[in-house]
Design a protein around this motif. Structure first.
Motif, PDB file in Angstrom:
ATOM      1  N   THR A  80      -0.570 -49.690  62.035  1.00  0.00           N
ATOM      2  CA  THR A  80      -0.911 -48.969  60.805  1.00  0.00           C
ATOM      3  C   THR A  80      -1.906 -49.808  60.020  1.00  0.00           C
ATOM      4  O   THR A  80      -2.022 -51.017  60.227  1.00  0.00           O
ATOM      5  N   LEU A  81      -2.588 -49.147  59.102  1.00  0.00           N
ATOM      6  CA  LEU A  81      -3.647 -49.817  58.348  1.00  0.00           C
ATOM      7  C   LEU A  81      -3.069 -50.900  57.435  1.00  0.00           C
ATOM      8  O   LEU A  81      -2.137 -50.649  56.659  1.00  0.00           O
ATOM      9  N   HIS A  82      -3.645 -52.097  57.534  1.00  0.00           N
ATOM     10  CA  HIS A  82      -3.286 -53.207  56.652  1.00  0.00           C
ATOM     11  C   HIS A  82      -4.544 -53.689  55.930  1.00  0.00           C
ATOM     12  O   HIS A  82      -5.605 -53.754  56.551  1.00  0.00           O
ATOM     13  N   PHE A  83      -4.376 -54.013  54.661  1.00  0.00           N
ATOM     14  CA  PHE A  83      -5.478 -54.623  53.912  1.00  0.00           C
ATOM     15  C   PHE A  83      -5.067 -56.005  53.454  1.00  0.00           C
ATOM     16  O   PHE A  83      -3.895 -56.224  53.093  1.00  0.00           O
ATOM     17  N   TYR A  84      -6.035 -56.914  53.421  1.00  0.00           N
ATOM     18  CA  TYR A  84      -5.785 -58.193  52.761  1.00  0.00           C
ATOM     19  C   TYR A  84      -5.939 -57.942  51.260  1.00  0.00           C
ATOM     20  O   TYR A  84      -7.010 -57.556  50.784  1.00  0.00           O
ATOM     21  N   ASN A  85      -4.836 -58.136  50.536  1.00  0.00           N
ATOM     22  CA  ASN A  85      -4.815 -57.862  49.108  1.00  0.00           C
ATOM     23  C   ASN A  85      -5.015 -59.175  48.342  1.00  0.00           C
ATOM     24  O   ASN A  85      -4.179 -60.075  48.432  1.00  0.00           O
ATOM     25  N   THR A  86      -6.120 -59.264  47.612  1.00  0.00           N
ATOM     26  CA  THR A  86      -6.403 -60.506  46.879  1.00  0.00           C
ATOM     27  C   THR A  86      -5.294 -60.817  45.870  1.00  0.00           C
ATOM     28  O   THR A  86      -5.006 -61.978  45.593  1.00  0.00           O
ATOM     29  N   LEU A  87      -4.666 -59.778  45.352  1.00  0.00           N
ATOM     30  CA  LEU A  87      -3.634 -59.962  44.328  1.00  0.00           C
ATOM     31  C   LEU A  87      -2.411 -60.694  44.884  1.00  0.00           C
ATOM     32  O   LEU A  87      -1.815 -61.525  44.219  1.00  0.00           O
ATOM     33  N   THR A  88      -2.024 -60.369  46.109  1.00  0.00           N
ATOM     34  CA  THR A  88      -0.831 -60.992  46.692  1.00  0.00           C
ATOM     35  C   THR A  88      -1.197 -62.060  47.722  1.00  0.00           C
ATOM     36  O   THR A  88      -0.310 -62.727  48.250  1.00  0.00           O
ATOM     37  N   ARG A  89      -2.480 -62.166  48.031  1.00  0.00           N
ATOM     38  CA  ARG A  89      -2.993 -63.146  49.000  1.00  0.00           C
ATOM     39  C   ARG A  89      -2.367 -62.972  50.374  1.00  0.00           C
ATOM     40  O   ARG A  89      -2.048 -63.929  51.066  1.00  0.00           O
ATOM     41  N   GLN A  90      -2.143 -61.757  50.783  1.00  0.00           N
ATOM     42  CA  GLN A  90      -1.652 -61.511  52.148  1.00  0.00           C
ATOM     43  C   GLN A  90      -2.055 -60.123  52.621  1.00  0.00           C
ATOM     44  O   GLN A  90      -2.445 -59.271  51.828  1.00  0.00           O
ATOM     45  N   LYS A  91      -1.947 -59.953  53.954  1.00  0.00           N
ATOM     46  CA  LYS A  91      -2.203 -58.636  54.519  1.00  0.00           C
ATOM     47  C   LYS A  91      -0.976 -57.768  54.287  1.00  0.00           C
ATOM     48  O   LYS A  91       0.146 -58.187  54.585  1.00  0.00           O
ATOM     49  N   GLU A  92      -1.218 -56.557  53.780  1.00  0.00           N
ATOM     50  CA  GLU A  92      -0.103 -55.663  53.478  1.00  0.00           C
ATOM     51  C   GLU A  92      -0.361 -54.296  54.093  1.00  0.00           C
ATOM     52  O   GLU A  92      -1.500 -53.843  54.133  1.00  0.00           O
ATOM     53  N   PRO A  93       0.698 -53.609  54.536  1.00  0.00           N
ATOM     54  CA  PRO A  93       0.487 -52.241  55.017  1.00  0.00           C
ATOM     55  C   PRO A  93       0.013 -51.364  53.861  1.00  0.00           C
ATOM     56  O   PRO A  93       0.458 -51.534  52.724  1.00  0.00           O
ATOM     57  N   PHE A  94      -0.903 -50.456  54.181  1.00  0.00           N
ATOM     58  CA  PHE A  94      -1.451 -49.601  53.121  1.00  0.00           C
ATOM     59  C   PHE A  94      -0.670 -48.298  53.023  1.00  0.00           C
ATOM     60  O   PHE A  94      -0.481 -47.612  54.022  1.00  0.00           O
ATOM     61  N   ALA A  95      -0.241 -47.994  51.808  1.00  0.00           N
ATOM     62  CA  ALA A  95       0.370 -46.689  51.539  1.00  0.00           C
ATOM     63  C   ALA A  95      -0.077 -46.255  50.154  1.00  0.00           C
ATOM     64  O   ALA A  95       0.180 -46.947  49.174  1.00  0.00           O
ATOM     65  N   PRO A  96      -0.820 -45.141  50.064  1.00  0.00           N
ATOM     66  CA  PRO A  96      -1.297 -44.706  48.746  1.00  0.00           C
ATOM     67  C   PRO A  96      -0.161 -44.147  47.896  1.00  0.00           C
ATOM     68  O   PRO A  96       0.876 -43.740  48.422  1.00  0.00           O
ATOM     69  N   MET A  97      -0.356 -44.142  46.577  1.00  0.00           N
ATOM     70  CA  MET A  97       0.658 -43.603  45.666  1.00  0.00           C
ATOM     71  C   MET A  97       0.928 -42.126  45.963  1.00  0.00           C
ATOM     72  O   MET A  97       2.052 -41.675  45.939  1.00  0.00           O
ATOM     73  N   ASP A  98      -0.158 -41.414  46.204  1.00  0.00           N
ATOM     74  CA  ASP A  98      -0.060 -39.993  46.540  1.00  0.00           C
ATOM     75  C   ASP A  98      -0.449 -39.897  48.023  1.00  0.00           C
ATOM     76  O   ASP A  98      -1.562 -40.240  48.390  1.00  0.00           O
ATOM     77  N   PRO A  99       0.495 -39.467  48.888  1.00  0.00           N
ATOM     78  CA  PRO A  99       0.212 -39.510  50.322  1.00  0.00           C
ATOM     79  C   PRO A  99      -1.015 -38.712  50.739  1.00  0.00           C
ATOM     80  O   PRO A  99      -1.575 -38.962  51.813  1.00  0.00           O
ATOM     81  N   ALA A 100      -1.446 -37.761  49.888  1.00  0.00           N
ATOM     82  CA  ALA A 100      -2.556 -36.917  50.304  1.00  0.00           C
ATOM     83  C   ALA A 100      -3.892 -37.372  49.730  1.00  0.00           C
ATOM     84  O   ALA A 100      -4.938 -36.868  50.113  1.00  0.00           O
ATOM     85  N   LEU A 101      -3.876 -38.311  48.767  1.00  0.00           N
ATOM     86  CA  LEU A 101      -5.126 -38.670  48.107  1.00  0.00           C
ATOM     87  C   LEU A 101      -5.187 -40.163  47.839  1.00  0.00           C
ATOM     88  O   LEU A 101      -4.294 -40.724  47.194  1.00  0.00           O
ATOM     89  N   VAL A 102      -6.248 -40.796  48.342  1.00  0.00           N
ATOM     90  CA  VAL A 102      -6.463 -42.216  48.052  1.00  0.00           C
ATOM     91  C   VAL A 102      -7.429 -42.308  46.875  1.00  0.00           C
ATOM     92  O   VAL A 102      -8.506 -41.723  46.897  1.00  0.00           O
ATOM     93  N   ARG A 103      -7.008 -43.034  45.841  1.00  0.00           N
ATOM     94  CA  ARG A 103      -7.864 -43.232  44.672  1.00  0.00           C
ATOM     95  C   ARG A 103      -8.489 -44.617  44.770  1.00  0.00           C
ATOM     96  O   ARG A 103      -7.782 -45.618  44.852  1.00  0.00           O
ATOM     97  N   MET A 104      -9.813 -44.639  44.773  1.00  0.00           N
ATOM     98  CA  MET A 104     -10.547 -45.874  45.083  1.00  0.00           C
ATOM     99  C   MET A 104     -11.705 -46.070  44.120  1.00  0.00           C
ATOM    100  O   MET A 104     -12.453 -45.132  43.841  1.00  0.00           O
ATOM    101  N   TYR A 105     -11.830 -47.308  43.611  1.00  0.00           N
ATOM    102  CA  TYR A 105     -12.909 -47.640  42.677  1.00  0.00           C
ATOM    103  C   TYR A 105     -13.619 -48.889  43.178  1.00  0.00           C
ATOM    104  O   TYR A 105     -12.975 -49.852  43.590  1.00  0.00           O
ATOM    105  N   VAL A 106     -14.943 -48.865  43.131  1.00  0.00           N
ATOM    106  CA  VAL A 106     -15.724 -50.047  43.521  1.00  0.00           C
ATOM    107  C   VAL A 106     -16.751 -50.315  42.431  1.00  0.00           C
ATOM    108  O   VAL A 106     -17.411 -49.388  41.946  1.00  0.00           O
ATOM    109  N   CYS A 107     -16.856 -51.592  42.017  1.00  0.00           N
ATOM    110  CA  CYS A 107     -17.832 -51.949  40.989  1.00  0.00           C
ATOM    111  C   CYS A 107     -19.239 -51.686  41.513  1.00  0.00           C
ATOM    112  O   CYS A 107     -19.618 -52.181  42.569  1.00  0.00           O
ATOM    113  N   GLY A 108     -19.994 -50.919  40.748  1.00  0.00           N
ATOM    114  CA  GLY A 108     -21.349 -50.550  41.159  1.00  0.00           C
ATOM    115  C   GLY A 108     -22.373 -51.566  40.663  1.00  0.00           C
ATOM    116  O   GLY A 108     -22.025 -52.578  40.064  1.00  0.00           O
ATOM    117  N   PRO A 109     -23.639 -51.272  40.924  1.00  0.00           N
ATOM    118  CA  PRO A 109     -24.692 -52.230  40.580  1.00  0.00           C
ATOM    119  C   PRO A 109     -25.076 -52.180  39.098  1.00  0.00           C
ATOM    120  O   PRO A 109     -24.862 -51.172  38.435  1.00  0.00           O
TER     121      PRO A 109
END
Ligand SMILES: [Zn+2]
Length: 487
Positions: free
Chosen positions: A3-32
């Motif tokens: 299953t998908l794992h991300f390295y989370n800077t907040l916890t400093r480890q790889k964690e399995p990914f599970a979104p809050m809402d199973p049908a929608l991933v909410r994602m923000y990236v700092c733009g230029p």
């Protein structure tokens, strides 16, 4: 990984990914910050998050991807000092600050399109969200996390015991840090406090009315205000460059969690590493930045020549997003050779007729590709698997033993190389195809002349008739044959 794992800077480890809402991933990236052309460092960040977004879609999630445009408040020092980058560029180019923003926003969009980066679902501008930022600052004041001094508002870091949790900096050290002689310091209660709103001096070009007087927002508050406006007080993924971990992202967490009282503001913090030149960070302010336009055209003293946007994308994805990427002409040329090899194999695969050779185990390849991407989106590994697959299929086609399930192979390659990694060989351009066709007609006519000299009249006539049938008219004249495409 299954299953998908991300390295989370907040916890400093790889964690399995599970979104809050199973049908929608909410994602923000700092733009230029749109005050100059984007460079290779920007490309690494936005290509990396583009692939993460594409992979989430591949896994069946709907993704709402928000990426802001900073057009006010980002000061030269990345902190509370120095001149606004937009105002600096406005003076340099004798333009209105908003003309600068418009010009470089367009330039950025153009570069991202060429790199195959999909446009964000929402691309909010800081200057278009001043009311949201003011509202958030008011909330922070109400809750006692901020204070007003001479028309500026500062966040009180000492009120937030969590401050430093993302970057691992200890608040005592930050509070003890001395930054003498810096503008605005005398207004701050602690050196680590940061500006939420700054009073505009007379003549400051970017200014808005606020409850605290005429001013402009600090840089960090825009990302809290705009992300929460479109994604809610808590969301799944926040991405950005490693250099923004502190202070920018640390400040975003402090502002957002203090204002809403809801933790965590963001569940997975993802940071891409930087681009270096000879081991040194590439940056506009460091004077070693190569803009993407220069990289594509070759017009820069550090460049031997230009590189196609796809080669640049391939170069970026050949290393992991959390690894630094060192720029050199040698590295780019190596990437170009790799990409050419891959493209040739893809074209061969697209054109080859299905054979009767043994089938490729596409299911095994799919599992290996998913395992690579599930491991914190390891694009380098995924590309290695695709190379292996394409090399195998290519040699089988050339040996006359094309696999029986070429359609399945094509589907797998199209999905992974094209849709997930966003890399697909450019079709031959119309002009290029036309010139090759003309050369081909000349070749056929040369062979026909040869047949005529050998008195093979039937063959020469047959060739002419076949050419006529496909719309190429040939006329024999004493000077030799002339031909044209029948309109
Ligand atoms: Zn940001």
């Amino acid at each position: 990984m299954r299953t998908l794992h991300f390295y989370n800077t907040l916890t400093r480890q790889k964690e399995p990914f599970a979104p809050m809402d199973p049908a929608l991933v909410r994602m923000y990236v700092c733009g230029p910050t749109v005050y100059d052309h984007a460079h290779l460092g920007h490309a690494k960040s936005y290509v990396s998050f583009d692939v993460i977004r594409r992979y989430l879609r591949y896994l069946g999630y709907r993704v709402r991807y928000v990426q802001n445009i900073t057009d006010v408040g980002h000061l030269m020092g990345d902190t509370d000092e120095g001149e606004d980058k937009l105002i600096l560029a406005a003076r340099r180019e004798r333009l209105e600050p908003m003309e600068v923003a418009e010009k470089y926003f367009r330039s950025f969009t153009e570069d991202m399109d060429r790199l195959g980066v999909l446009p964000p679902d929402i691309q909010p501008r800081a200057s278009g969200h001043i009311p949201e930022q003011i509202e958030l600052i008011e909330l922070l004041l109400e809750r006692g996390y901020a204070y007003v001094v001479n028309g500026s508002v500062y966040f009180d870091v000492s009120r937030d015991p969590d401050y430093g949790k993302l970057s691992g900096r200890r608040i005592e050290e930050l509070l003890a840090g001395s930054r003498e002689g810096l503008e605005g310091l005398e207004e701050k209660r602690h050196p680590a406090d940061f500006a939420l709103w700054k009073r505009a001096e007379p003549g400051h070009l970017l200014r808005w009315r606020s409850p605290w007087g005429i001013g402009y927002p600090g840089w960090h508050i825009e990302c809290s205000a705009m992300s929460m406006r479109y994604l809610g007080p808590q969301f799944d993924i926040h991405g950005g460059g490693l250099e923004n971990q502190f202070p920018h992202h640390e400040c975003e967490i402090a502002q957002s969690e203090s204002a809403t009282g809801q933790e965590p503001f963001v569940r997975y913090w993802l940071h891409n590493n930087m681009v270096t030149v000879g081991g040194q960070k590439m940056g506009k302010s460091l004077g070693n930045a190569i803009s993407l336009k220069q990289l594509f055209s070759g017009d820069h003293p550090l460049l031997e020549r230009g590189y196609a946007p796809q080669v640049v994308r391939f170069f970026i994805l050949q290393s992991h997003y959390r690894s630094p990427l060192d720029f050199s002409n040698e590295a780019l040329k190596a990437a170009e050779r790799g990409w050419d090899t891959l493209s040739d194999a893809v074209r061969l695969l697209q054109e080859a007729p299905a054979g009767e050779g043994a089938s490729v185990d596409t299911e095994a390849y799919r599992q290996r590709l998913e395992a690579a991407m599930n491991d914190d989106c390891n694009t380098a590994q995924a590309l290695a698997v695709l190379f292996e697959l394409l090399r195998d299929v290519r040699s089988r086609i050339l040996a006359g033993e094309a696999p029986g399930n070429l359609d399945q192979v094509r589907f797998l390659v199209r999905t992974w190389l094209g849709e997930v990694l966003g890399l697909w060989p450019e079709p031959v351009s119309g002009r290029e195809a036309h010139s090759r066709l003309r050369a081909l007609v000349e070749l056929v006519l040369e062979l026909r002349q040869h047949a005529r000299r050998e008195r093979q009249w039937a063959l020469a006539d047959a060739i002419r008739d076949r050419l006529t049938a496909i719309g190429i008219e040939v006329q024999d004249t004493p000077q030799g044959p002339v031909w044209r495409f029948r309109p």
